[in-house]
Design a protein around this motif. Sequence first.
Motif, PDB file in Angstrom:
ATOM      1  N   THR A   1      15.553 -14.913  24.503  1.00 14.27           N
ATOM      2  CA  THR A   1      14.618 -15.839  23.878  1.00 14.27           C
ATOM      3  C   THR A   1      13.897 -15.136  22.740  1.00 14.27           C
ATOM      4  O   THR A   1      13.319 -14.064  22.938  1.00 14.27           O
TER       5      THR A   1
ATOM      6  N   GLU B   1      13.662 -20.353  20.556  1.00 18.00           N
ATOM      7  CA  GLU B   1      15.037 -20.674  20.930  1.00 18.00           C
ATOM      8  C   GLU B   1      15.596 -19.611  21.867  1.00 18.00           C
ATOM      9  O   GLU B   1      15.247 -18.436  21.781  1.00 18.00           O
ATOM     10  N   THR B   2      16.479 -20.060  22.759  1.00 20.89           N
ATOM     11  CA  THR B   2      17.112 -19.176  23.733  1.00 20.89           C
ATOM     12  C   THR B   2      18.620 -19.278  23.587  1.00 20.89           C
ATOM     13  O   THR B   2      19.158 -20.372  23.425  1.00 20.89           O
TER      14      THR B   2
ATOM     15  N   SER C   1      12.156 -10.245  20.843  1.00 24.13           N
ATOM     16  CA  SER C   1      12.692 -11.213  21.789  1.00 24.13           C
ATOM     17  C   SER C   1      12.614 -10.618  23.184  1.00 24.13           C
ATOM     18  O   SER C   1      12.415  -9.411  23.356  1.00 24.13           O
TER      19      SER C   1
ATOM     20  N   SER D   1      14.812 -10.712  26.827  1.00 24.38           N
ATOM     21  CA  SER D   1      16.021 -11.172  27.506  1.00 24.38           C
ATOM     22  C   SER D   1      15.804 -11.076  29.007  1.00 24.38           C
ATOM     23  O   SER D   1      15.182 -10.134  29.503  1.00 24.38           O
TER      24      SER D   1
END
Length: 167
Positions: free
Chosen positions: A28, A85-86, A105, A107
């Motif tokens: 993400t 967003e993922t 991000s 993860s």
Amino acid sequence: MAPFMFIGGEGSVTRNHIDIDMSHVFITQFQGIKHIWLFPWEQSDLLYKLPYNFHSLANVKEPDFDEFPGLKYINGYEAVISPGETLYIPSGWWHYIQYETEGYSVSVRALPSSWLEKWRGFKNMVIIRNFDNLMRNIFKDRWFRHKVKAARSRAEKAIKKQKSFQI
């Protein structure tokens, strides 16, 4: 599940690799923009996967088809993720990541459900990685040269297989 945070500056890259534990990954994006190239496990030889390792020799973003002709035959996906967003990366998939802008991000990793993938992950972390480290310590550059030669040989065989399917 184990979360990891990744931080990178504009233009920084993570070379093409598979995750050693064979986890499924949900990445993400929180800040910045990240460009990701994905390729299935079955294309490992065409990507010039180094034996006993989890990286490939070839640069998939700027392919040199003269040096790595197997790249002409790869089929993958390209994704750009922005904040909020993922992206899902399946177990065993190759991924090359570039930060289009500075950013970070998180993860979240999940072990695969199949016993085969769990075994591969265990084998990679406990046996393969330690064997490779031992061989690098003993044989140094000679070991790396051997792995490069093997990766190129496997790619040549995979290319011949691809060509045999073309009419």
